[in-house]
Design a protein around this motif. Structure first.
Motif, PDB file in Angstrom:
ATOM      1  N   ASP A 142     -14.344 -73.347 -35.994  1.00 51.17           N
ATOM      2  CA  ASP A 142     -15.465 -72.324 -36.170  1.00 51.17           C
ATOM      3  C   ASP A 142     -16.445 -72.447 -34.968  1.00 51.17           C
ATOM      4  O   ASP A 142     -16.826 -73.584 -34.509  1.00 51.17           O
ATOM      5  CB  ASP A 142     -16.288 -72.974 -37.383  1.00 51.17           C
ATOM      6  N   ASN A 143     -16.719 -71.172 -34.443  1.00 51.41           N
ATOM      7  CA  ASN A 143     -17.643 -71.275 -33.288  1.00 51.41           C
ATOM      8  C   ASN A 143     -18.360 -70.156 -33.477  1.00 51.41           C
ATOM      9  O   ASN A 143     -18.650 -69.258 -32.632  1.00 51.41           O
ATOM     10  CB  ASN A 143     -16.467 -70.942 -31.947  1.00 51.41           C
ATOM     11  N   SER A 144     -19.170 -69.900 -34.774  1.00 51.70           N
ATOM     12  CA  SER A 144     -20.041 -68.669 -35.004  1.00 51.70           C
ATOM     13  C   SER A 144     -21.320 -68.695 -34.249  1.00 51.70           C
ATOM     14  O   SER A 144     -21.702 -67.705 -34.075  1.00 51.70           O
ATOM     15  CB  SER A 144     -20.003 -68.767 -36.582  1.00 51.70           C
ATOM     16  N   ASP A 145     -21.466 -70.017 -33.716  1.00 51.69           N
ATOM     17  CA  ASP A 145     -22.754 -70.154 -32.923  1.00 51.69           C
ATOM     18  C   ASP A 145     -22.619 -69.590 -31.366  1.00 51.69           C
ATOM     19  O   ASP A 145     -23.596 -69.921 -30.747  1.00 51.69           O
ATOM     20  CB  ASP A 145     -23.379 -71.410 -33.292  1.00 51.69           C
ATOM     21  N   LEU A 146     -21.230 -69.781 -31.041  1.00 56.07           N
ATOM     22  CA  LEU A 146     -20.817 -69.559 -29.915  1.00 56.07           C
ATOM     23  C   LEU A 146     -21.363 -70.790 -28.917  1.00 56.07           C
ATOM     24  O   LEU A 146     -21.237 -70.438 -27.657  1.00 56.07           O
ATOM     25  CB  LEU A 146     -21.144 -68.220 -29.275  1.00 56.07           C
ATOM     26  N   PRO A 203     -15.609 -79.583 -21.146  1.00 53.73           N
ATOM     27  CA  PRO A 203     -16.975 -80.002 -20.820  1.00 53.73           C
ATOM     28  C   PRO A 203     -17.514 -80.259 -22.316  1.00 53.73           C
ATOM     29  O   PRO A 203     -18.692 -80.609 -22.303  1.00 53.73           O
ATOM     30  CB  PRO A 203     -17.520 -78.917 -20.312  1.00 53.73           C
ATOM     31  N   VAL A 204     -16.826 -80.182 -23.503  1.00 53.34           N
ATOM     32  CA  VAL A 204     -17.203 -80.398 -24.760  1.00 53.34           C
ATOM     33  C   VAL A 204     -17.366 -82.222 -25.072  1.00 53.34           C
ATOM     34  O   VAL A 204     -18.349 -82.629 -25.264  1.00 53.34           O
ATOM     35  CB  VAL A 204     -16.146 -80.040 -25.854  1.00 53.34           C
ATOM     36  N   GLY A 205     -16.304 -82.774 -25.020  1.00 53.27           N
ATOM     37  CA  GLY A 205     -16.393 -84.151 -24.770  1.00 53.27           C
ATOM     38  C   GLY A 205     -16.893 -84.932 -26.096  1.00 53.27           C
ATOM     39  O   GLY A 205     -17.840 -85.821 -26.089  1.00 53.27           O
ATOM     40  N   LEU A 259     -19.343 -73.131 -28.002  1.00 51.96           N
ATOM     41  CA  LEU A 259     -17.994 -73.610 -27.406  1.00 51.96           C
ATOM     42  C   LEU A 259     -17.511 -72.585 -26.704  1.00 51.96           C
ATOM     43  O   LEU A 259     -17.486 -71.687 -27.048  1.00 51.96           O
ATOM     44  CB  LEU A 259     -17.044 -74.117 -28.531  1.00 51.96           C
ATOM     45  N   PRO A 260     -17.014 -73.165 -25.328  1.00 52.48           N
ATOM     46  CA  PRO A 260     -16.088 -71.945 -24.499  1.00 52.48           C
ATOM     47  C   PRO A 260     -14.799 -72.094 -24.984  1.00 52.48           C
ATOM     48  O   PRO A 260     -14.331 -72.810 -26.027  1.00 52.48           O
ATOM     49  CB  PRO A 260     -16.215 -72.733 -23.169  1.00 52.48           C
ATOM     50  N   LEU A 292     -12.017 -70.186 -32.614  1.00 49.78           N
ATOM     51  CA  LEU A 292     -11.199 -70.625 -31.712  1.00 49.78           C
ATOM     52  C   LEU A 292      -9.962 -71.142 -32.477  1.00 49.78           C
ATOM     53  O   LEU A 292     -10.016 -71.651 -33.470  1.00 49.78           O
ATOM     54  CB  LEU A 292     -11.727 -71.682 -30.717  1.00 49.78           C
ATOM     55  N   LYS A 293      -8.829 -71.351 -31.658  1.00 53.50           N
ATOM     56  CA  LYS A 293      -7.516 -72.020 -32.257  1.00 53.50           C
ATOM     57  C   LYS A 293      -6.957 -73.024 -31.219  1.00 53.50           C
ATOM     58  O   LYS A 293      -7.164 -72.760 -29.942  1.00 53.50           O
ATOM     59  CB  LYS A 293      -6.667 -71.106 -32.672  1.00 53.50           C
TER      60      LYS A 293
END
Length: 262
Positions: free
Chosen positions: A228-232, A198-200, A234-235, A171-172
């Motif tokens: 990095d969001n390789s585990d997906l 919703p991450v918070g 994060l939205p 993500l960027k």
């Protein structure tokens, strides 16, 4: 005041139709489906283009005209040699030799034309294949179908959106920081961004780019961070910000060790 930005996919594309056609229901991916680079996302009815490719392929692979021209050249070459031998034996004339030579040269021209026709047929085959590819929309990279803009069976025009495709593995976030921080931000360094709902929580992000152009109106400059969001996990689309306190800078040496899975 916080310097905020929206997190977006690093790789995001709207796939548009390159030809006029009807979306084939059985060859349209569903929303949320993953696709690897090069895999089909949607196909349009090609209106006979597949048949045009098959015909062009048959013509490109046929060498009958060239083979016929080669046989003619070989035969006329033999006749020329025979005519020369007849002259040596006083059983023929120079006129017959000239005629045989002319016929041979004409046959060589026919052979050259046949080879050109074969090469042109191969180029036509490549052209028809390229035209056929315009009816297939394929994934430009590994990712997921985020949204369908065209329904199965619908007819689309050239340039109409068909699907939205993105990769969420990275993500960027673009943040506009006050000019006072220019020179403090280091490309390649990691910083801790604060994430809204919703991450918070805090997120480590690598600074990829510092825009050297300062906006004179807002007295800010643009920074691009990669998450990095390789585990997906994060939205996309949530809010992040970089606190203005100097201690918000996370040095690589201070980064927490990554846990090793058993």
């Amino acid at each position: 005041m916080l310097d905020q930005g929206i997190v977006k996919p690093t790789r995001y594309v709207v796939l548009r139709a390159e030809a006029v056609g009807q979306v084939i229901p059985g060859e349209l991916a569903a929303e949320g489906e993953a696709r690897s680079a090069g895999e089909l996302i949607a196909r349009l009815a090609d209106r006979g283009q597949a048949e045009a490719v098959a015909l062009a392929q048959m013509r490109s692979e046929s060498d009958l005209s060239v083979r016929r021209a080669v046989e003619a050249v070989n035969e006329l070459q033999l006749r020329l040699e025979q005519a020369k031998d007849m002259v040596k034996q006083d059983a023929g004339t120079d006129w017959e030799v000239r005629q045989a030579r002319v016929q041979l040269e004409l046959s060589k021209i026919d052979l050259a034309i046949a080879k050109q026709d074969r090469d042109a047929a191969a180029l036509q085959f490549d052209l028809e294949q390229a035209r056929l590819e315009r009816f297939a929309l394929k994934a430009p990279f590994d990712g997921r179908v985020m949204k369908l803009e065209a329904q199965p069976g619908a007819t689309v025009d050239q340039g109409d959106p068909v699907a939205v495709f993105a990769s969420l593995t990275e993500l960027k976030a673009e943040l506009f920081l006050p000019v006072a921080r220019y020179g403090q931000m280091e490309v390649g360094q990691r910083y801790e961004l604060q994430a809204g709902a919703p991450v918070g929580r805090g997120l480590r992000a690598e600074l990829k780019w510092v825009d050297p152009m300062i906006d004179p109106a807002s007295q800010t400059f643009r920074c691009v961070f990669a998450i990095d969001n390789s585990d997906l996990s994060l939205p996309a689309g949530f809010l992040v910000w970089l606190p203005r306190e100097a201690e918000a800078l996370v040095q690589e040496a201070d980064a927490e060790p990554t846990a090793v899975a058993n």
